[in-house]
Scaffold this active site. Sequence first.
Site, mmCIF file in Angstrom:
data_model
loop_
_atom_site.group_PDB
_atom_site.id
_atom_site.type_symbol
_atom_site.label_atom_id
_atom_site.label_comp_id
_atom_site.label_asym_id
_atom_site.label_seq_id
_atom_site.Cartn_x
_atom_site.Cartn_y
_atom_site.Cartn_z
ATOM 1 N N LYS A 195 10.851 7.890 13.301
ATOM 2 C CA LYS A 195 11.707 8.060 13.969
ATOM 3 C C LYS A 195 12.877 7.154 15.347
ATOM 4 O O LYS A 195 11.947 6.532 14.973
ATOM 5 C CB LYS A 195 10.009 8.781 14.938
ATOM 6 C CG LYS A 195 9.352 9.613 14.321
ATOM 7 C CD LYS A 195 8.130 10.088 14.668
ATOM 8 C CE LYS A 195 6.909 10.638 14.403
ATOM 9 N NZ LYS A 195 6.069 11.388 15.333
ATOM 10 N N ARG B 44 0.746 8.001 8.311
ATOM 11 C CA ARG B 44 -1.253 8.241 7.733
ATOM 12 C C ARG B 44 -1.320 6.613 7.630
ATOM 13 O O ARG B 44 -2.697 7.012 7.484
ATOM 14 C CB ARG B 44 -0.688 8.827 5.912
ATOM 15 C CG ARG B 44 -1.916 9.881 5.581
ATOM 16 C CD ARG B 44 -1.958 10.343 4.415
ATOM 17 N NE ARG B 44 -2.056 9.533 3.349
ATOM 18 C CZ ARG B 44 -2.126 10.078 1.983
ATOM 19 N NH1 ARG B 44 -1.626 10.996 1.962
ATOM 20 N NH2 ARG B 44 -1.581 8.685 1.074
ATOM 21 N N LYS B 45 -0.898 5.969 8.213
ATOM 22 C CA LYS B 45 -1.797 4.518 9.257
ATOM 23 C C LYS B 45 -1.950 4.222 10.820
ATOM 24 O O LYS B 45 -1.203 3.121 10.688
ATOM 25 C CB LYS B 45 -1.641 3.247 8.075
ATOM 26 C CG LYS B 45 -2.131 3.481 6.550
ATOM 27 C CD LYS B 45 -2.880 3.319 7.127
ATOM 28 C CE LYS B 45 -3.509 3.210 4.780
ATOM 29 N NZ LYS B 45 -4.163 4.837 4.652
ATOM 30 N N LYS C 139 12.175 9.775 20.225
ATOM 31 C CA LYS C 139 11.290 10.545 19.821
ATOM 32 C C LYS C 139 10.328 9.987 20.802
ATOM 33 O O LYS C 139 9.621 8.353 20.437
ATOM 34 C CB LYS C 139 10.815 10.282 18.669
ATOM 35 C CG LYS C 139 11.265 11.609 17.970
ATOM 36 C CD LYS C 139 12.534 11.423 17.657
ATOM 37 C CE LYS C 139 12.573 12.776 16.638
ATOM 38 N NZ LYS C 139 14.382 12.408 16.714
ATOM 39 N N ASP D 281 6.679 9.360 20.641
ATOM 40 C CA ASP D 281 5.761 9.180 19.745
ATOM 41 C C ASP D 281 5.916 7.221 19.561
ATOM 42 O O ASP D 281 5.066 6.737 20.399
ATOM 43 C CB ASP D 281 5.816 9.889 18.725
ATOM 44 C CG ASP D 281 4.891 10.867 18.935
ATOM 45 O OD1 ASP D 281 4.696 11.755 19.489
ATOM 46 O OD2 ASP D 281 5.410 11.862 17.825
ATOM 47 N N LYS E 96 -6.460 -3.776 0.312
ATOM 48 C CA LYS E 96 -6.647 -3.526 2.188
ATOM 49 C C LYS E 96 -7.729 -4.437 2.857
ATOM 50 O O LYS E 96 -8.305 -5.219 1.812
ATOM 51 C CB LYS E 96 -7.067 -2.266 2.022
ATOM 52 C CG LYS E 96 -6.325 -1.004 1.937
ATOM 53 C CD LYS E 96 -7.654 -0.302 1.848
ATOM 54 C CE LYS E 96 -7.063 1.634 1.865
ATOM 55 N NZ LYS E 96 -8.360 2.676 2.517
ATOM 56 N N GLU F 269 15.351 15.383 9.534
ATOM 57 C CA GLU F 269 15.634 15.579 10.249
ATOM 58 C C GLU F 269 17.289 14.605 10.227
ATOM 59 O O GLU F 269 16.112 13.613 11.239
ATOM 60 C CB GLU F 269 15.744 16.692 11.003
ATOM 61 C CG GLU F 269 15.496 17.786 10.959
ATOM 62 C CD GLU F 269 13.399 17.643 10.993
ATOM 63 O OE1 GLU F 269 13.021 18.278 9.596
ATOM 64 O OE2 GLU F 269 12.852 16.424 11.465
ATOM 65 N N GLU G 264 10.211 11.583 6.701
ATOM 66 C CA GLU G 264 8.998 11.459 5.757
ATOM 67 C C GLU G 264 9.538 11.322 4.759
ATOM 68 O O GLU G 264 9.915 11.150 4.345
ATOM 69 C CB GLU G 264 8.643 13.226 5.927
ATOM 70 C CG GLU G 264 8.191 13.118 7.646
ATOM 71 C CD GLU G 264 7.044 12.751 8.662
ATOM 72 O OE1 GLU G 264 6.758 11.447 7.872
ATOM 73 O OE2 GLU G 264 7.928 12.510 10.203
ATOM 74 N N ASP H 180 -2.598 6.097 -5.965
ATOM 75 C CA ASP H 180 -2.478 7.384 -5.019
ATOM 76 C C ASP H 180 -0.958 7.714 -4.268
ATOM 77 O O ASP H 180 -0.325 7.134 -4.191
ATOM 78 C CB ASP H 180 -3.167 6.365 -3.337
ATOM 79 C CG ASP H 180 -5.134 6.343 -3.856
ATOM 80 O OD1 ASP H 180 -5.172 7.760 -4.154
ATOM 81 O OD2 ASP H 180 -5.772 5.808 -3.491
ATOM 82 N N ALA H 181 -1.099 8.407 -4.059
ATOM 83 C CA ALA H 181 0.114 9.174 -2.509
ATOM 84 C C ALA H 181 0.536 8.649 -2.018
ATOM 85 O O ALA H 181 -0.483 7.966 -1.179
ATOM 86 C CB ALA H 181 0.333 10.614 -2.611
ATOM 87 N N HIS I 245 0.773 -0.997 0.110
ATOM 88 C CA HIS I 245 -0.104 -0.052 -0.511
ATOM 89 C C HIS I 245 0.400 1.168 -0.166
ATOM 90 O O HIS I 245 1.742 0.737 0.214
ATOM 91 C CB HIS I 245 -0.438 -0.148 1.224
ATOM 92 C CG HIS I 245 -1.646 0.983 1.287
ATOM 93 N ND1 HIS I 245 -1.201 2.810 1.934
ATOM 94 C CD2 HIS I 245 -3.267 1.072 0.558
ATOM 95 C CE1 HIS I 245 -2.359 3.215 2.264
ATOM 96 N NE2 HIS I 245 -3.861 2.443 0.949
ATOM 97 N N PHE J 298 -9.860 -3.996 -10.450
ATOM 98 C CA PHE J 298 -8.772 -3.278 -9.657
ATOM 99 C C PHE J 298 -6.619 -3.366 -9.826
ATOM 100 O O PHE J 298 -6.503 -3.778 -9.567
ATOM 101 C CB PHE J 298 -8.429 -3.194 -7.758
ATOM 102 C CG PHE J 298 -7.196 -2.627 -7.422
ATOM 103 C CD1 PHE J 298 -6.430 -1.348 -7.308
ATOM 104 C CD2 PHE J 298 -7.312 -2.918 -5.429
ATOM 105 C CE1 PHE J 298 -5.666 -0.790 -6.194
ATOM 106 C CE2 PHE J 298 -6.338 -2.333 -4.496
ATOM 107 C CZ PHE J 298 -5.725 -1.313 -4.767
ATOM 108 N N ASP K 258 1.268 4.508 1.090
ATOM 109 C CA ASP K 258 1.307 4.774 3.163
ATOM 110 C C ASP K 258 2.321 3.991 3.249
ATOM 111 O O ASP K 258 2.894 4.473 3.991
ATOM 112 C CB ASP K 258 0.098 4.969 3.366
ATOM 113 C CG ASP K 258 -1.123 5.908 3.132
ATOM 114 O OD1 ASP K 258 -0.651 6.788 2.655
ATOM 115 O OD2 ASP K 258 -2.620 5.596 3.384
ATOM 116 N N LYS K 259 1.977 2.568 3.109
ATOM 117 C CA LYS K 259 3.058 1.700 3.977
ATOM 118 C C LYS K 259 3.874 1.328 3.606
ATOM 119 O O LYS K 259 5.231 1.020 3.887
ATOM 120 C CB LYS K 259 2.318 0.199 3.732
ATOM 121 C CG LYS K 259 1.689 -0.233 5.772
ATOM 122 C CD LYS K 259 2.060 0.149 6.724
ATOM 123 C CE LYS K 259 1.805 0.704 7.757
ATOM 124 N NZ LYS K 259 2.410 1.164 8.560
#
Length: 394
Positions: A272, A251-252, A276, A278, A172, A56, A44, A245-246, A16, A237, A18-19
């Site tokens: 990260k 985003r997941k 971090k 997060d 998906k 960074e 990113e 898709d970008a 996918h 598909f 995003d993945k």
Amino acid sequence: MSRRYLFTSESVSDGHPDKLADRISDAILDRCLEFEPMARVAIETLIAPHLVVAGEIGFPTALRHAQVLEEIPGIARNVLLDTGYSQFFPGIDPDECEILVRVNHQSPQIARAVERAGDEYGAGDQGLMFGHACDETRSLMPLPIHLAHQLMMRHRELRNSRALPWLRPDAKAQVTVRYEDEVPVAVETVVLSTQHDENVSSEIVNQSVIRELIEPVIPEALRSETIRYLINPAGRFEIGGPQADAGLTGRKIIVDTYGGRCPHGGGAFSGKDPTKVDRSAAYAARWVAKHLVAAGLARRATIQLAYAIGRPDPVSLLVDTHGTGTVPDETLEHAVRKTFDISVAGILNDLYLQIQNYYDTAAFGHFGREDIRLPWESTPRIRQLQDAAGTPMR
């Protein structure tokens, strides 16, 4: 009072868009940590269908920084190839796609906030993180997200083995489970969309996905009498991946965690380094929550942690067992503080976060994994936690 409801979670394949972005970011992170375990990294990736890698990196020497920058395009292309993309599959061409690298040095002000005296570290940012565990599955994960991940792992297996040679990397899965009195009792609907070769018929896609992909994953005993399978409900598909898709790192975040069964603080993981919070505190919160359930102190547990940038200890800790705890939640909170060091340095040391292979976590979820060894999925402190809670093992 009894209650019946439906709950749905989704997962996405390693192909996918995003993945792909998450996996490229984590592959770059892993390379940085190979050079320097205390490297500061925030990467990113944007794929649309060419690539931009930005962010960074902080190294002790400029030479190392320059070396990583030179390697980034090759790392990204290897991830695309490893996923199965090529010039012959509509999606992205690993050999021909353009890759722009826009990576700066980490801010020295942030570096000073993180690097405290001695063996102490400050949080790399402020924020709140959640961890969750429940007794719905052997892995102590919610059933809907567990099954959705299993479907996507089965998709990769069938793709790599060529058992279904017309499968393509982008896919998906979505699983809807019926709950009765907070217990999952049946799978009501499975939605599975998968990219496929242009020469295969929709009928073969539909039949094969149900027979070879879904039914081996969803136990017969869990299938509702009226279960629905929706295969490629939008139709053909053929065009997928970044061509359709970008993709963007981070985003997941619900796919990465618990499929929506507990709150989310909003911070993504991939790209990260573990200073971090997060990432590292979310792993610690899962570790704590899983101990609570594995120790028999609750059937369901949610942990919230919050940190201030530059400070080593959390500004808050919340234990919520949703009414399933064997002792009051306040007692469990005290037991958690006594059993676990949830300072930034404590988390880094106890979970060995500076020597992890993060690339393997970037698809199919960061929690509940049984195919890879993850320290935050182990439960070595059950006895200690029970003693701290005043409920020693009988």
